[in-house]
Motif scaffolding. Sequence first.
Motif, PDB file in Angstrom:
ATOM      1  N   ARG A  25       7.615   4.845 -16.294  1.00 11.64           N
ATOM      2  CA  ARG A  25       6.336   5.017 -15.620  1.00 11.64           C
ATOM      3  C   ARG A  25       6.148   4.016 -14.498  1.00 11.64           C
ATOM      4  NH1 ARG A  25       1.998   5.519 -20.038  1.00 11.64           N
ATOM      5  NH2 ARG A  25       0.974   3.914 -18.815  1.00 11.64           N
ATOM      6  N   ARG A  26       6.580   2.786 -14.768  1.00  8.33           N
ATOM      7  CA  ARG A  26       6.488   1.770 -13.715  1.00  8.33           C
ATOM      8  C   ARG A  26       7.376   2.140 -12.533  1.00  8.33           C
ATOM      9  NH1 ARG A  26       2.529  -2.182 -13.338  1.00  8.33           N
ATOM     10  NH2 ARG A  26       1.283  -0.567 -14.255  1.00  8.33           N
ATOM     11  N   PHE A  70       8.238   5.096 -11.640  1.00  8.54           N
ATOM     12  CA  PHE A  70       7.594   6.194 -10.929  1.00  8.54           C
ATOM     13  C   PHE A  70       6.513   5.652 -10.001  1.00  8.54           C
ATOM     14  CE2 PHE A  70       4.044   9.201 -10.764  1.00  8.54           C
ATOM     15  CZ  PHE A  70       4.665  10.187 -10.024  1.00  8.54           C
ATOM     16  N   LEU A  71       5.748   4.690 -10.531  1.00  8.93           N
ATOM     17  CA  LEU A  71       4.708   4.071  -9.706  1.00  8.93           C
ATOM     18  C   LEU A  71       5.330   3.397  -8.488  1.00  8.93           C
ATOM     19  CD1 LEU A  71       1.703   3.272  -9.487  1.00  8.93           C
ATOM     20  CD2 LEU A  71       2.287   1.191 -10.657  1.00  8.93           C
ATOM     21  N   PHE A 102       6.199   5.937  -5.997  1.00 13.40           N
ATOM     22  CA  PHE A 102       4.994   6.464  -5.362  1.00 13.40           C
ATOM     23  C   PHE A 102       4.473   5.493  -4.307  1.00 13.40           C
ATOM     24  CE2 PHE A 102       0.349   6.615  -5.314  1.00 13.40           C
ATOM     25  CZ  PHE A 102       0.168   7.911  -4.870  1.00 13.40           C
ATOM     26  N   VAL A 103       4.415   4.196  -4.679  1.00 15.75           N
ATOM     27  CA  VAL A 103       3.869   3.217  -3.746  1.00 15.75           C
ATOM     28  C   VAL A 103       4.795   3.045  -2.545  1.00 15.75           C
ATOM     29  CG1 VAL A 103       3.201   0.833  -3.475  1.00 15.75           C
ATOM     30  CG2 VAL A 103       2.582   2.051  -5.510  1.00 15.75           C
ATOM     31  N   ILE A 147       6.148  -5.742  -3.567  1.00 12.42           N
ATOM     32  CA  ILE A 147       5.905  -4.707  -4.579  1.00 12.42           C
ATOM     33  C   ILE A 147       7.016  -4.699  -5.618  1.00 12.42           C
ATOM     34  CG2 ILE A 147       5.789  -2.230  -4.911  1.00 12.42           C
ATOM     35  CD1 ILE A 147       4.342  -2.166  -2.183  1.00 12.42           C
ATOM     36  N   ILE A 161       6.462  -5.414  -9.660  1.00  5.92           N
ATOM     37  CA  ILE A 161       6.751  -4.445 -10.714  1.00  5.92           C
ATOM     38  C   ILE A 161       7.842  -4.969 -11.641  1.00  5.92           C
ATOM     39  CG2 ILE A 161       7.733  -2.156 -11.088  1.00  5.92           C
ATOM     40  CD1 ILE A 161       5.896  -1.087  -9.096  1.00  5.92           C
ATOM     41  N   MET A 193      -3.699   7.296 -13.073  1.00  8.47           N
ATOM     42  CA  MET A 193      -2.941   7.053 -11.839  1.00  8.47           C
ATOM     43  C   MET A 193      -3.681   6.050 -10.974  1.00  8.47           C
ATOM     44  SD  MET A 193      -0.134   8.185 -10.658  1.00  8.47           S
ATOM     45  CE  MET A 193       0.664   7.478  -9.238  1.00  8.47           C
ATOM     46  N   HIS A 247      -3.326   2.540 -12.260  1.00  9.65           N
ATOM     47  CA  HIS A 247      -2.047   1.899 -11.971  1.00  9.65           C
ATOM     48  C   HIS A 247      -1.954   1.455 -10.524  1.00  9.65           C
ATOM     49  CE1 HIS A 247      -0.209   2.264 -15.788  1.00  9.65           C
ATOM     50  NE2 HIS A 247      -0.385   3.568 -15.845  1.00  9.65           N
ATOM     51  N   VAL A 248      -2.418   2.341  -9.626  1.00 15.16           N
ATOM     52  CA  VAL A 248      -2.365   1.983  -8.208  1.00 15.16           C
ATOM     53  C   VAL A 248      -3.251   0.773  -7.951  1.00 15.16           C
ATOM     54  CG1 VAL A 248      -2.894   2.758  -5.884  1.00 15.16           C
ATOM     55  CG2 VAL A 248      -1.778   4.294  -7.462  1.00 15.16           C
ATOM     56  N   LEU A 294      -1.648  -2.434  -9.006  1.00 17.71           N
ATOM     57  CA  LEU A 294      -0.666  -2.891  -8.035  1.00 17.71           C
ATOM     58  C   LEU A 294      -1.357  -3.488  -6.818  1.00 17.71           C
ATOM     59  CD1 LEU A 294       2.415  -2.709  -8.051  1.00 17.71           C
ATOM     60  CD2 LEU A 294       2.153  -0.975  -6.306  1.00 17.71           C
ATOM     61  N   SER A 323      -2.381  -6.923  -7.388  1.00 18.40           N
ATOM     62  CA  SER A 323      -1.376  -7.971  -7.455  1.00 18.40           C
ATOM     63  C   SER A 323      -0.876  -8.348  -6.074  1.00 18.40           C
ATOM     64  CB  SER A 323      -0.218  -7.521  -8.344  1.00 18.40           C
ATOM     65  OG  SER A 323       0.317  -6.339  -7.825  1.00 18.40           O
ATOM     66  N   ILE A 324      -1.231  -7.565  -5.042  1.00 17.41           N
ATOM     67  CA  ILE A 324      -0.855  -7.955  -3.685  1.00 17.41           C
ATOM     68  C   ILE A 324      -1.942  -8.873  -3.151  1.00 17.41           C
ATOM     69  CG2 ILE A 324      -0.367  -7.121  -1.366  1.00 17.41           C
ATOM     70  CD1 ILE A 324       0.521  -4.529  -2.648  1.00 17.41           C
TER      71      ILE A 324
END
Lengths: 343, 297
Positions: A7-8, A10-11, A14-15, A318, A322, B130, B133-134, B137, B140-141
Amino acid sequence: MIHYVLRRLFLLLFVLFSLSVLTFSLSFLFPGDPLNNLSGYQEITVNQLAILERKYKIESDYFTQYIAFLRRVFSGDLGISFNSQAPVFEQVNRIFPATVELAVYSLLVSIIIGIPLGIISAYYHRRLPDTVILTTTLVGYSLPVFWWALLIIFTFSLHFGWFPSSGRIGLVYEVPHISGFILVDILRSDIIYKYEALKNALMHMALPTLVLTTYPTTVLIRYTRGSMLNVLETNYIKTARAKGLSPFQVLLHHGLRNALLPVIRLIGLQFSSLITLAMITEVIFSWPGVGRWLIESIYQRDYPAIQGGLLAIATFVIIVTITSDILYKWFNPVSRTQVDGKF
Amino acid sequence: MASFKTYYDEQNLSPMRQLWVLFKQRHPARIGLYLFLLLLVLAVLAPFISPYSPYAHDQTALLLPPAWSDEGKVEYMLGTDDLGRDILSRLMNGASLTFGLSIVSVLIAMAFGLVLGAFAGLSKGVKSSMLNHVLDLALSIPSLLIAIIIVAMLGPGLANTVWAIILSSLPRFVHTIRNAVHDELQKEYAIAYRLDGATMFQVLIHAILPNIFQSIIVVATMSVSNAILDIAALGFLRLGAQAPSAEWGAMVAESLDQLYSAPWTIALPGILIFLAVLSTNLVGDGLASALKRRLDK
């Protein structure tokens, strides 16, 4: 665990995809002709125009252009810089290690100083050492990094003249560029005056590292302290105390390994803020890293360079974030069941 | 003298009052609050009470040291810079730029965050997961990196900096508010409200918001201290406020050449940034610890 990793990942995909779309669309958002911004050629002759149009597929729809853009990124072609007319990818590749080097050393220093101080602070909770450490961290936490850097330069470089205030190594030393990490390069090279060069590089590194390490150290101290205090309140610690172990033994055998788990995650997160602070530090200390390069490109409106620099730094941050997330879950099964059970 | 209580009276203060009672017990937090309020007053009143215009040049008084030095003049209390501008007036006006603007941008981010976070908190399923999760992230930036990226896209300038600060502090608000709304919705008082026939919107406004407002305030304070540092850092990098502006970071950048000859031109704006951030952090820490103690009780 595999579920979580997938899942990570996949994230991550995506990012990175969103990031690439953003970077791609920047060429159209920046002022000027997209073809100039993409390729980096400011004056395009008629002959070049045909070749470039074919290469960048500028006549086709956006989707085809984006695919062409992805192809170029993966083959390491980010166009050329407006300013130096040199390929952006090679430039980024060349200077990125300098930033990473600075950040890694600062992180190491902050771990070496921060974690023990955090533990001491928790051990003497609400007593004098704790108060002193906490007050100091609050001050360190509130210092604007550029001002702190100037203060350090003023004291150690201008006033006492102990350390050089700019650059990475003295101009008299010529170190071949192999890995980009200067200490490694010096040790691996066979130049004469190797140890003088090493000493000189370390002197140049001292002040930027000191400046850069301040923020992560204070954060680490506070975080380690908090995490330690949480652990010290748990029942297994009380059991260990009731068993007759001394406070120090409890701290060492039962407290430490549980308290340090969340800290691992924080260290990973600190890396991204270090890269950002490194950008400012690099500007002040004229450290030839990617941050200074990116900021100069912003001044000069060097769009291909800005794109390349942003893509490199953001991708790096990023991926590090992760990876540290995954590592944390790896080390700490308890956190896995807490968050992961629910979707 | 401590008040003597004859009868046990139960205190049913509102969540915010309880927070205040616990907050003011800690002295550092109170001192931080006073300093914060002082700076706030300065930020609002600066244009009216500063002795000179922040842009007025005085050719006869270039690089004067502060008044307590032998060469200093009392007309220019904190000295002048290389163009003969009064540093005291510039610092005062800088308060409304650096400190005032960071508060304004955090308030705007908070408003957007409330709307987005409330919607996200009410939604369920894959979409919400979703988003979470975004957001994780994005959190964390570092905000400064996001701000630099946005300024790189929009071009340098103070207005763009404010947008950058708003956008970079948004994820934190959305995240906190989303989680808080989500948690409160599970609680019985929220369910009771809904059983009484209240719409989702009414539950949100009357039941949930008063109970999560304190955690939003804590996040807002933390964001203000970040915003001050970011605005000043961008100003220092000449990506934010531009040259004649009295923004504190830009003032440091402008006086960089005089680091050795006129250290006060750099030291003073730096000290103010430091004090602004410190006071905000003290308030933030105090609020966070008061909140923790209130919830533990």
